[in-house]
Design a protein around this motif. Sequence first.
Motif, PDB file in Angstrom:
ATOM      1  N   LYS A 269     -50.375 -13.001   5.479  1.00  0.00           N
ATOM      2  CA  LYS A 269     -50.474 -14.022   6.530  1.00  0.00           C
ATOM      3  C   LYS A 269     -49.843 -13.534   7.834  1.00  0.00           C
ATOM      4  CE  LYS A 269     -49.851 -17.496   2.875  1.00  0.00           C
ATOM      5  NZ  LYS A 269     -49.510 -16.538   1.806  1.00  0.00           N
ATOM      6  N   GLY A 270     -49.611 -12.245   7.938  1.00  0.00           N
ATOM      7  CA  GLY A 270     -48.988 -11.686   9.135  1.00  0.00           C
ATOM      8  C   GLY A 270     -47.500 -11.468   9.004  1.00  0.00           C
ATOM      9  N   GLY A 271     -46.910 -11.969   7.909  1.00  0.00           N
ATOM     10  CA  GLY A 271     -45.482 -11.799   7.677  1.00  0.00           C
ATOM     11  C   GLY A 271     -45.207 -10.848   6.524  1.00  0.00           C
ATOM     12  N   TYR A 272     -44.023 -10.985   5.936  1.00  0.00           N
ATOM     13  CA  TYR A 272     -43.590 -10.029   4.915  1.00  0.00           C
ATOM     14  C   TYR A 272     -42.747 -10.719   3.846  1.00  0.00           C
ATOM     15  CZ  TYR A 272     -44.584  -7.122   8.983  1.00  0.00           C
ATOM     16  OH  TYR A 272     -45.178  -6.566  10.083  1.00  0.00           O
ATOM     17  N   TRP A 273     -42.911 -10.255   2.616  1.00  0.00           N
ATOM     18  CA  TRP A 273     -41.991 -10.598   1.546  1.00  0.00           C
ATOM     19  C   TRP A 273     -40.971  -9.459   1.425  1.00  0.00           C
ATOM     20  CZ3 TRP A 273     -40.622 -14.846  -0.658  1.00  0.00           C
ATOM     21  CH2 TRP A 273     -41.527 -15.893  -0.849  1.00  0.00           C
ATOM     22  N   VAL A 274     -39.700  -9.823   1.406  1.00  0.00           N
ATOM     23  CA  VAL A 274     -38.623  -8.838   1.291  1.00  0.00           C
ATOM     24  C   VAL A 274     -37.849  -9.120   0.006  1.00  0.00           C
ATOM     25  CG1 VAL A 274     -36.610  -7.816   2.400  1.00  0.00           C
ATOM     26  CG2 VAL A 274     -38.425  -8.821   3.803  1.00  0.00           C
ATOM     27  N   ALA A 275     -37.817  -8.144  -0.892  1.00  0.00           N
ATOM     28  CA  ALA A 275     -37.037  -8.282  -2.112  1.00  0.00           C
ATOM     29  C   ALA A 275     -35.567  -8.028  -1.797  1.00  0.00           C
ATOM     30  CB  ALA A 275     -37.524  -7.290  -3.167  1.00  0.00           C
ATOM     31  N   LEU A 276     -34.703  -8.933  -2.265  1.00  0.00           N
ATOM     32  CA  LEU A 276     -33.265  -8.783  -2.068  1.00  0.00           C
ATOM     33  C   LEU A 276     -32.620  -8.474  -3.417  1.00  0.00           C
ATOM     34  CD1 LEU A 276     -32.584 -11.797   0.328  1.00  0.00           C
ATOM     35  CD2 LEU A 276     -32.977  -9.402   0.943  1.00  0.00           C
ATOM     36  N   HIS A 277     -32.034  -7.290  -3.520  1.00  0.00           N
ATOM     37  CA  HIS A 277     -31.459  -6.868  -4.794  1.00  0.00           C
ATOM     38  C   HIS A 277     -30.257  -7.730  -5.154  1.00  0.00           C
ATOM     39  CE1 HIS A 277     -31.296  -4.154  -8.113  1.00  0.00           C
ATOM     40  NE2 HIS A 277     -30.044  -3.840  -7.877  1.00  0.00           N
ATOM     41  N   ARG A 278     -29.500  -8.128  -4.162  1.00  0.00           N
ATOM     42  CA  ARG A 278     -28.436  -9.115  -4.358  1.00  0.00           C
ATOM     43  C   ARG A 278     -28.034  -9.666  -2.996  1.00  0.00           C
ATOM     44  NH1 ARG A 278     -23.146  -6.990  -3.528  1.00  0.00           N
ATOM     45  NH2 ARG A 278     -23.090  -4.724  -3.345  1.00  0.00           N
ATOM     46  N   GLU A 279     -27.343 -10.801  -3.021  1.00  0.00           N
ATOM     47  CA  GLU A 279     -26.898 -11.405  -1.785  1.00  0.00           C
ATOM     48  C   GLU A 279     -25.702 -10.647  -1.207  1.00  0.00           C
ATOM     49  OE1 GLU A 279     -27.097 -15.863  -1.394  1.00  0.00           O
ATOM     50  OE2 GLU A 279     -27.225 -15.708  -3.578  1.00  0.00           O
ATOM     51  N   LYS A 280     -25.520 -10.782   0.108  1.00  0.00           N
ATOM     52  CA  LYS A 280     -24.456 -10.043   0.791  1.00  0.00           C
ATOM     53  C   LYS A 280     -23.072 -10.453   0.288  1.00  0.00           C
ATOM     54  CE  LYS A 280     -25.154  -9.525   5.186  1.00  0.00           C
ATOM     55  NZ  LYS A 280     -25.171  -9.727   6.668  1.00  0.00           N
ATOM     56  N   TYR A 281     -22.867 -11.749   0.086  1.00  0.00           N
ATOM     57  CA  TYR A 281     -21.544 -12.237  -0.335  1.00  0.00           C
ATOM     58  C   TYR A 281     -21.651 -12.950  -1.682  1.00  0.00           C
ATOM     59  CZ  TYR A 281     -20.739 -11.310   4.589  1.00  0.00           C
ATOM     60  OH  TYR A 281     -20.663 -10.703   5.812  1.00  0.00           O
ATOM     61  N   GLU A 282     -22.334 -12.334  -2.611  1.00  0.00           N
ATOM     62  CA  GLU A 282     -22.580 -12.959  -3.904  1.00  0.00           C
ATOM     63  C   GLU A 282     -21.339 -12.903  -4.800  1.00  0.00           C
ATOM     64  OE1 GLU A 282     -25.563 -11.972  -7.555  1.00  0.00           O
ATOM     65  OE2 GLU A 282     -26.450 -12.264  -5.575  1.00  0.00           O
ATOM     66  N   LEU A 283     -21.035 -14.038  -5.449  1.00  0.00           N
ATOM     67  CA  LEU A 283     -19.897 -14.120  -6.361  1.00  0.00           C
ATOM     68  C   LEU A 283     -20.396 -14.027  -7.810  1.00  0.00           C
ATOM     69  CD1 LEU A 283     -17.925 -17.041  -4.666  1.00  0.00           C
ATOM     70  CD2 LEU A 283     -17.471 -14.586  -4.485  1.00  0.00           C
ATOM     71  N   PRO A 284     -19.629 -13.344  -8.688  1.00  0.00           N
ATOM     72  CA  PRO A 284     -20.065 -13.199 -10.086  1.00  0.00           C
ATOM     73  C   PRO A 284     -19.981 -14.491 -10.884  1.00  0.00           C
ATOM     74  CG  PRO A 284     -17.866 -12.293  -9.787  1.00  0.00           C
ATOM     75  CD  PRO A 284     -18.369 -12.643  -8.417  1.00  0.00           C
ATOM     76  N   PHE A 285     -19.218 -15.463 -10.393  1.00  0.00           N
ATOM     77  CA  PHE A 285     -19.070 -16.729 -11.107  1.00  0.00           C
ATOM     78  C   PHE A 285     -19.803 -17.831 -10.344  1.00  0.00           C
ATOM     79  CE2 PHE A 285     -15.398 -15.770  -8.457  1.00  0.00           C
ATOM     80  CZ  PHE A 285     -15.359 -16.855  -7.601  1.00  0.00           C
ATOM     81  N   GLY A 286     -19.733 -19.044 -10.886  1.00  0.00           N
ATOM     82  CA  GLY A 286     -20.411 -20.156 -10.236  1.00  0.00           C
ATOM     83  C   GLY A 286     -21.827 -20.339 -10.757  1.00  0.00           C
ATOM     84  N   LYS A 287     -22.633 -21.040 -10.008  1.00  0.00           N
ATOM     85  CA  LYS A 287     -24.006 -21.357 -10.400  1.00  0.00           C
ATOM     86  C   LYS A 287     -24.816 -20.101 -10.676  1.00  0.00           C
ATOM     87  CE  LYS A 287     -28.022 -24.054  -8.884  1.00  0.00           C
ATOM     88  NZ  LYS A 287     -28.604 -24.845  -7.761  1.00  0.00           N
TER      89      LYS A 287
END
Length: 341
Positions: A269-287
């Motif tokens: 559609k003119g844009g892009y899908w970007v795969a993110l291997h992990r979030e920048k400030y991802e915590l190992p615990f929580g949801k």
Amino acid sequence: MGRRASKLPQLATILFAVLLVLPSAAVAKAIDATNTQRLELPDGLIGPESVAFDRHGAGPYVSISDGRVLKYAGEGAGWTTFAYSPSYTKNDCGVTSELPAVARESSCGRPLGLRFHNNSGNLYIADAYMGLMRVGPNGGEATVLATEAGGAPLRFTNGVDVDQVTGDVYFTDSSTTYTRAQHQMVTSSGDSTGRIMRYNRRTNKVTVLQSGVTYPNGIAISADRSHLIVALTGPCKLMRYWIRGPKAGTSELFTDLQGYPDNVRPDGKGGYWVALHREKYELPFGKDSHLVAIRIGSQGEKLQEMTGPKDVRPTEVVEREDGKIYLGSVELSYVSIVKSS
């Protein structure tokens, strides 16, 4: 003056309501990748890093950790070997070994990015150790097209895309210092020796378009073929490199990201899908949920998010015309299929 002043609160209320509506209208509903269909790889195989479909829509084709490219031939038929490097044959990589796949990568190859040239049916393969390769529509042993560029060896060949009009191939070398086995060092050291390159299929020559890039990974040519979008993994950014027009030969920031990007694929559609291997400030615990991918518009705007379990760390997101979205992963033993709506 009194009458004009009395209308100000009303105007302010209307303006505030418009501002509230605009963001929600611009960003589509998030996609939940928690419950997905899985295309399991054969026993013992992992890492379908890149996902591609040929000109007839057959596939998916995936690059896996033992050095091969596999093709999914449909339910019942399952996966078949489609392509492999000359080194895979030379070093008897098809023989069962007690060594883990990562220990055999340098001798057997580790294909990463995959892209088809539709007119010819050729598949271009960015192999982390073997360089840029190509295999014909019927598969088999791939031909190595390039192992060096600008006088320096390709040490970490990673992403690839094809200009479907000219047949030129654009690809990345993530580092001239570290190999794929040392990929964590590329991020932690801030290594900026990566390169963006073009392979001219008519002359068989490779040109370095830009050097000194910080961890260039996935790459995609824009719908109008004027520029490239390059994922910079360590910096968590997308970069735009102009290949045509008045800005040709220059680059600029395209957008900042909330996580570490891998491959970039056009969304149709003119844009892009970007795969993110992990979030920048991802915590190992929580949801047990995190951002796994983001859809970016042609001007760098955020259009849609995809979330999923924390053990799902995709490396490529491919949306098909039927609304199915395929997720590749360098770590898992299957390809995920998610519905876009």
